[in-house]
Design a protein around this motif. Sequence first.
Motif, PDB file in Angstrom:
ATOM      1  N   MET A 267      16.407  16.560 -59.149  1.00  0.00           N
ATOM      2  CA  MET A 267      16.824  17.311 -58.452  1.00  0.00           C
ATOM      3  C   MET A 267      16.129  17.880 -56.592  1.00  0.00           C
ATOM      4  O   MET A 267      15.202  17.370 -55.958  1.00  0.00           O
ATOM      5  CB  MET A 267      16.509  18.662 -58.905  1.00  0.00           C
ATOM      6  CG  MET A 267      16.411  19.870 -57.814  1.00  0.00           C
ATOM      7  SD  MET A 267      18.855  20.206 -58.259  1.00  0.00           S
ATOM      8  CE  MET A 267      18.456  21.007 -56.337  1.00  0.00           C
ATOM      9  N   GLU A 268      16.749  17.005 -55.980  1.00  0.00           N
ATOM     10  CA  GLU A 268      16.574  17.662 -54.115  1.00  0.00           C
ATOM     11  C   GLU A 268      15.919  19.255 -53.440  1.00  0.00           C
ATOM     12  O   GLU A 268      16.047  18.443 -52.449  1.00  0.00           O
ATOM     13  CB  GLU A 268      17.956  17.049 -53.494  1.00  0.00           C
ATOM     14  CG  GLU A 268      18.713  18.104 -53.088  1.00  0.00           C
ATOM     15  CD  GLU A 268      19.733  18.244 -54.273  1.00  0.00           C
ATOM     16  OE1 GLU A 268      19.730  17.820 -55.616  1.00  0.00           O
ATOM     17  OE2 GLU A 268      21.401  18.926 -53.997  1.00  0.00           O
ATOM     18  N   ASN A 269      15.034  19.483 -54.589  1.00  0.00           N
ATOM     19  CA  ASN A 269      14.333  21.150 -53.704  1.00  0.00           C
ATOM     20  C   ASN A 269      13.990  19.678 -52.480  1.00  0.00           C
ATOM     21  O   ASN A 269      13.289  18.779 -52.504  1.00  0.00           O
ATOM     22  CB  ASN A 269      13.366  21.095 -54.404  1.00  0.00           C
ATOM     23  CG  ASN A 269      14.262  21.746 -55.931  1.00  0.00           C
ATOM     24  OD1 ASN A 269      15.023  21.975 -56.431  1.00  0.00           O
ATOM     25  ND2 ASN A 269      13.347  20.699 -56.897  1.00  0.00           N
ATOM     26  N   GLY A 300      16.445   7.265 -54.047  1.00  0.00           N
ATOM     27  CA  GLY A 300      18.224   7.703 -52.481  1.00  0.00           C
ATOM     28  C   GLY A 300      18.400   8.472 -52.740  1.00  0.00           C
ATOM     29  O   GLY A 300      18.846   9.619 -51.475  1.00  0.00           O
ATOM     30  N   HIS A 301      19.106   9.050 -53.419  1.00  0.00           N
ATOM     31  CA  HIS A 301      19.823   9.451 -53.562  1.00  0.00           C
ATOM     32  C   HIS A 301      19.749  11.553 -53.164  1.00  0.00           C
ATOM     33  O   HIS A 301      19.902  12.007 -52.356  1.00  0.00           O
ATOM     34  CB  HIS A 301      20.433  10.398 -55.183  1.00  0.00           C
ATOM     35  CG  HIS A 301      21.874  11.134 -55.242  1.00  0.00           C
ATOM     36  ND1 HIS A 301      23.046  10.902 -55.059  1.00  0.00           N
ATOM     37  CD2 HIS A 301      21.624  12.362 -55.083  1.00  0.00           C
ATOM     38  CE1 HIS A 301      23.540  11.905 -55.867  1.00  0.00           C
ATOM     39  NE2 HIS A 301      22.539  12.805 -55.839  1.00  0.00           N
ATOM     40  N   GLU A 302      18.362  11.773 -54.266  1.00  0.00           N
ATOM     41  CA  GLU A 302      17.598  12.858 -53.666  1.00  0.00           C
ATOM     42  C   GLU A 302      17.174  12.835 -52.226  1.00  0.00           C
ATOM     43  O   GLU A 302      17.317  13.880 -51.534  1.00  0.00           O
ATOM     44  CB  GLU A 302      16.939  12.449 -54.426  1.00  0.00           C
ATOM     45  CG  GLU A 302      16.747  12.635 -56.001  1.00  0.00           C
ATOM     46  CD  GLU A 302      18.528  13.943 -57.118  1.00  0.00           C
ATOM     47  OE1 GLU A 302      18.567  15.089 -55.668  1.00  0.00           O
ATOM     48  OE2 GLU A 302      18.859  13.311 -56.832  1.00  0.00           O
ATOM     49  N   PHE A 304      18.571  11.049 -50.124  1.00  0.00           N
ATOM     50  CA  PHE A 304      19.542  11.773 -49.098  1.00  0.00           C
ATOM     51  C   PHE A 304      19.724  12.335 -48.714  1.00  0.00           C
ATOM     52  O   PHE A 304      20.958  13.258 -47.999  1.00  0.00           O
ATOM     53  CB  PHE A 304      20.959  10.684 -48.768  1.00  0.00           C
ATOM     54  CG  PHE A 304      20.284   9.291 -48.445  1.00  0.00           C
ATOM     55  CD1 PHE A 304      19.625   8.647 -48.019  1.00  0.00           C
ATOM     56  CD2 PHE A 304      20.852   8.328 -50.159  1.00  0.00           C
ATOM     57  CE1 PHE A 304      19.116   7.421 -47.787  1.00  0.00           C
ATOM     58  CE2 PHE A 304      20.645   6.973 -49.911  1.00  0.00           C
ATOM     59  CZ  PHE A 304      19.329   6.337 -48.958  1.00  0.00           C
ATOM     60  N   HIS A 305      20.125  13.906 -49.521  1.00  0.00           N
ATOM     61  CA  HIS A 305      20.523  14.750 -50.116  1.00  0.00           C
ATOM     62  C   HIS A 305      19.764  16.011 -48.795  1.00  0.00           C
ATOM     63  O   HIS A 305      19.641  16.937 -48.605  1.00  0.00           O
ATOM     64  CB  HIS A 305      20.076  15.463 -51.241  1.00  0.00           C
ATOM     65  CG  HIS A 305      20.709  15.586 -52.098  1.00  0.00           C
ATOM     66  ND1 HIS A 305      23.008  16.154 -51.548  1.00  0.00           N
ATOM     67  CD2 HIS A 305      20.881  15.160 -53.917  1.00  0.00           C
ATOM     68  CE1 HIS A 305      23.003  15.762 -53.078  1.00  0.00           C
ATOM     69  NE2 HIS A 305      22.202  15.593 -53.935  1.00  0.00           N
ATOM     70  N   ASN A 306      18.813  14.949 -48.251  1.00  0.00           N
ATOM     71  CA  ASN A 306      18.037  16.172 -47.675  1.00  0.00           C
ATOM     72  C   ASN A 306      18.631  16.519 -46.440  1.00  0.00           C
ATOM     73  O   ASN A 306      18.771  17.798 -46.105  1.00  0.00           O
ATOM     74  CB  ASN A 306      16.507  15.650 -46.468  1.00  0.00           C
ATOM     75  CG  ASN A 306      15.751  16.370 -46.074  1.00  0.00           C
ATOM     76  OD1 ASN A 306      15.719  17.667 -46.885  1.00  0.00           O
ATOM     77  ND2 ASN A 306      15.611  16.085 -44.490  1.00  0.00           N
ATOM     78  N   LYS A 323      28.094  17.973 -51.440  1.00  0.00           N
ATOM     79  CA  LYS A 323      27.245  17.557 -51.105  1.00  0.00           C
ATOM     80  C   LYS A 323      27.220  16.183 -52.019  1.00  0.00           C
ATOM     81  O   LYS A 323      26.405  15.149 -51.041  1.00  0.00           O
ATOM     82  CB  LYS A 323      26.021  18.831 -50.967  1.00  0.00           C
ATOM     83  CG  LYS A 323      25.966  18.894 -52.011  1.00  0.00           C
ATOM     84  CD  LYS A 323      24.470  19.557 -52.831  1.00  0.00           C
ATOM     85  CE  LYS A 323      24.244  20.120 -54.016  1.00  0.00           C
ATOM     86  NZ  LYS A 323      24.031  19.831 -54.806  1.00  0.00           N
ATOM     87  N   GLU A 324      27.893  16.634 -53.329  1.00  0.00           N
ATOM     88  CA  GLU A 324      27.169  14.999 -54.116  1.00  0.00           C
ATOM     89  C   GLU A 324      28.490  14.304 -54.247  1.00  0.00           C
ATOM     90  O   GLU A 324      27.772  13.066 -53.986  1.00  0.00           O
ATOM     91  CB  GLU A 324      27.865  15.632 -55.704  1.00  0.00           C
ATOM     92  CG  GLU A 324      27.007  16.653 -55.824  1.00  0.00           C
ATOM     93  CD  GLU A 324      25.167  15.825 -55.555  1.00  0.00           C
ATOM     94  OE1 GLU A 324      24.757  15.057 -55.735  1.00  0.00           O
ATOM     95  OE2 GLU A 324      24.280  17.286 -55.855  1.00  0.00           O
ATOM     96  N   GLY A 325      29.593  14.343 -54.079  1.00  0.00           N
ATOM     97  CA  GLY A 325      30.293  13.178 -53.137  1.00  0.00           C
ATOM     98  C   GLY A 325      29.520  11.279 -52.226  1.00  0.00           C
ATOM     99  O   GLY A 325      29.613  10.981 -52.091  1.00  0.00           O
ATOM    100  N   VAL A 384      33.269  14.839 -59.993  1.00  0.00           N
ATOM    101  CA  VAL A 384      32.934  15.772 -58.441  1.00  0.00           C
ATOM    102  C   VAL A 384      32.384  14.401 -57.890  1.00  0.00           C
ATOM    103  O   VAL A 384      31.930  14.296 -56.919  1.00  0.00           O
ATOM    104  CB  VAL A 384      32.144  17.032 -59.046  1.00  0.00           C
ATOM    105  CG1 VAL A 384      31.062  17.350 -57.540  1.00  0.00           C
ATOM    106  CG2 VAL A 384      32.980  17.719 -59.090  1.00  0.00           C
ATOM    107  N   TYR A 385      31.218  14.266 -58.654  1.00  0.00           N
ATOM    108  CA  TYR A 385      29.874  12.715 -57.642  1.00  0.00           C
ATOM    109  C   TYR A 385      30.967  11.778 -57.655  1.00  0.00           C
ATOM    110  O   TYR A 385      30.804  11.493 -56.620  1.00  0.00           O
ATOM    111  CB  TYR A 385      28.969  12.982 -58.727  1.00  0.00           C
ATOM    112  CG  TYR A 385      28.211  13.561 -59.163  1.00  0.00           C
ATOM    113  CD1 TYR A 385      28.242  15.289 -59.760  1.00  0.00           C
ATOM    114  CD2 TYR A 385      26.816  13.732 -59.129  1.00  0.00           C
ATOM    115  CE1 TYR A 385      27.166  16.150 -59.076  1.00  0.00           C
ATOM    116  CE2 TYR A 385      25.504  14.268 -58.620  1.00  0.00           C
ATOM    117  CZ  TYR A 385      26.408  15.554 -58.414  1.00  0.00           C
ATOM    118  OH  TYR A 385      25.166  16.555 -58.772  1.00  0.00           O
ATOM    119  N   ASP A 386      31.027  10.944 -58.806  1.00  0.00           N
ATOM    120  CA  ASP A 386      32.321   9.659 -58.626  1.00  0.00           C
ATOM    121  C   ASP A 386      32.957   9.379 -58.043  1.00  0.00           C
ATOM    122  O   ASP A 386      33.072   8.828 -57.263  1.00  0.00           O
ATOM    123  CB  ASP A 386      31.438   9.282 -59.574  1.00  0.00           C
ATOM    124  CG  ASP A 386      30.466   9.218 -60.563  1.00  0.00           C
ATOM    125  OD1 ASP A 386      29.916   9.901 -60.678  1.00  0.00           O
ATOM    126  OD2 ASP A 386      30.119   7.828 -59.515  1.00  0.00           O
TER     127      ASP A 386
END
Length: 860
Positions: A267-269, A300-302, A304-306, A323-325, A384-386
């Motif tokens: 989780m990208e908190n 990386g994923h979390e 990049f969410h920043n 944000k997810e796609g 939603v994601y992939d």
Amino acid sequence: MSQISNRQAKKLSDYKAPEFTITDVELSFELNPEATVLTAVYQVASISDKAGTLILDGQELKLLAVSVDGQLLHADAYQVTPEQLILPGIPAKAQLELKIELNPKANTALEGLYLSNGAYCTQCEAEGFRRISYYLDRPDVLARFTTHIIADDKAYPALLSNGNLVSSTVLADGRRHVTWVDPFPKPSYLFALVAGDFDCLRGSYTTSSGREVALEFYVDKGNKDRAQFALESLKRAMLWDEQTFGLEYDLDIYMVVAVDFFNMGAMENKGLNVFNSKYVLADQASATDTDFFNIESIIGHEYFHNWTGNRVTCRDWFQLSLKEGLTVFRDQQFSADMGSATLNRIDAVKTIRTAQFAEDAGPMAHPIRPQQVLEMNNFYTVTVYDKGAEVIRMLHTLLGQDGFRKGMDLYFKRYDGQAVTCDDFVNAMQDANGRDLSLFRRWYQQSGTPELKIYSQFDAKKREFKLLMQQHTPATADQEEKQPLLLPVRVELLCDGISQSYLLEMTEAQQEFSFAVSQKPVPVLLADFSAPVKLQYQYSMDELLQIARDAKDGVARWDAIQQLWQSQVKAAIEAKDVGTTYQLPAALLEFYRQLLIQPLDDLAFTAELLTVPAYDMVAEQFEEIPVQELVWVLQSFVQQLAEELADQWHNCYQSLRIEAYQYQEQQVAKRALRSVCLHYLAFIAGKDDLLTQQYQHSDNMTDQLAVLRACRSAAHPLFASLMHDFEQRWRDDVLVLDKWFNLSASYPTSSVFVTLEQLTAHPQFSWQNPNRVRAVFGAFYQQNPAMFHAEDGRGYQVLADVVLKMDAINPQVASRLVTPLLSWKRYQPVRQQQLKAVLQTMLSKELSNDLYEKVSKSLS
Ligand code: 0A1
Ligand code: ZN
């Protein structure tokens, strides 16, 4: 279990901007396992500048006191319902103070504030903050957060929250009081708090503009060395985002905490990521090459969410793919740049063709931007994601790398610090490139898998080659009517060993494209899987083998072999020649033989080509899935390949020299190919020494696990003793033991039903821990199709019982586990009845919203 006051689905079309907002939040937590006291102070402002009723979200909270502008309210001045706190007469600007008591120890749903092995941690996405405090718990309310944490200093030396640490003092009673301030306004779903006694691995990163950022990884005691790879991955991700998108990190500190109790991957908190420990901890002895790969990609994923998620966030949860796609696309590009672009793309294609196509074909079908949601947690989906990432990738394909970058730059310039929609994103792409993307937007509102039928014509006289293309999206459970979509179709024409590439843009239901050629080419269609569709084209076996040898695009080469196998499976089933009598074509065997004698330079790619598609990949091609036949045919193909090419598997295996372990591309590739060879060798008698040898003498988990997997798939007599040894070696290491749980539950004989009972009685198993439950039952339904679909329906019953049990403990986990039961319409009549019966029983019980939404949809 949470009480369900109503089961009203929310609709995207009902979105209304909030009447009040909260600009500043000050939270003070006095931590206690069963009675944490939270004092929450909010600066509330009415959007219309008028006094009114403020309605806050809240669930399972014990409200102790409410004050407005310093005045304690009497209980009859407000109303508390199971899901809301209703406060009439709130002035246009007000300070609201709440006192709330929480019981983290009793929180087994792992949403809100809970305990993971004695450490406090939080999970607020999507709607978990309302289990911490009453709040405007929606992503379009952005506030500056200050967090105070007060806890026993000895038991909880690490007291963490978002932003920067501004003070830390020891109180007279021996407790510590820390204060964190996050200068970036954020929605409540990005809030986090962690308190515990961890080891901390520290590093630092200097950003492109020269700012020093402290990097801190908090892990269970004794695990510090295992976090080194994650730390290095983070540095690579930070550098990549600067170089690729010009995006720099914005706080002075970036923290990652690894916890064993977690519902998802990570989780990208803001400034304080919380990770499932399996995506942080790795060393060669305990983690596989795949584990290392996943860590780099999720770190990386979390990170990049920043920017894509935190700096620019979602207006509402229907926009989750915003944000997810986008972030999945970014992590895929990162992984591709860190390793092999082709292999990464192949992995993404597998995910779409198995899980995502299955979701489109089932009762939970939805567009990447869903239109209606009962429980938001049910929409953290592969669609939603992939598929969301595929949609972003199509934009990248259509606009080119530079055009895409221009669109990203404009997106951040326009929307930094705001909560926006998927339309806003497409607008930025459109405006930055001066291109009309109105047709493209249909991808956001239409669910389902488009079917793309292609026919070809060659006119020797005119030297013209034509492709006739038709697209059609079948109706889905959620949507009858479908429209044509904008499909970018990459094509290569192979002529005389020369390949010419084109990017076609299909915009109509039916379209024709012609090419001037000197002679009849072999068309390589949908190269790089340029659109998430099902392609139909009548290839001959020779054409497929030619594509596999000569196409420029690696994905297309791999795909040609996939198509070949698909047609073999169909032919074997149609011939009712189930079992060993169906002869694989000599040309295919010869292709494999050559590959083994002379592997391609890229050994990992060679390994992919030599692998028969997995059950779920093949199953997705059938409208009605012939379960037992598929299991049988795939098994018999492996057996046949193993026997026909026995010497070649052996020689290739022996030729791949073992070196001291490093997680490094060429070595990973070599191990992948060795593992494929070993897998086939396990199906041949007389290879016990080779298997035992590799298990006993390898210096890493990848090679050891390869032996166990091969023995499991071949139901090899060595399996039991090797598994016993493995359990003894790793019984105190739960992360590794999950691999043992997984292998045990995927053993393809009926003994597995007794095994499942033994596994849940194992001292390391816990129903409260999602990793353990998934290791056993996720493996059972994903990797043991023969037994999950056992003739007598036992597999379905076992899973249904587990789902119900889990619903009372952790509804999110229950709702994910139920997925394979929902697609009952895809099976033969007897199985349909068995599945329907277990679902109906389930629906007769009191279910969480999570489970209710899925089960009721599947039966409607
Ligand atoms: N945003 C996270 C995934 C995530 C979603 C929900 C969670 O709890 C319900 C936890 C994590 C990501 O994409 O990484
Ligand atoms: Zn994400």
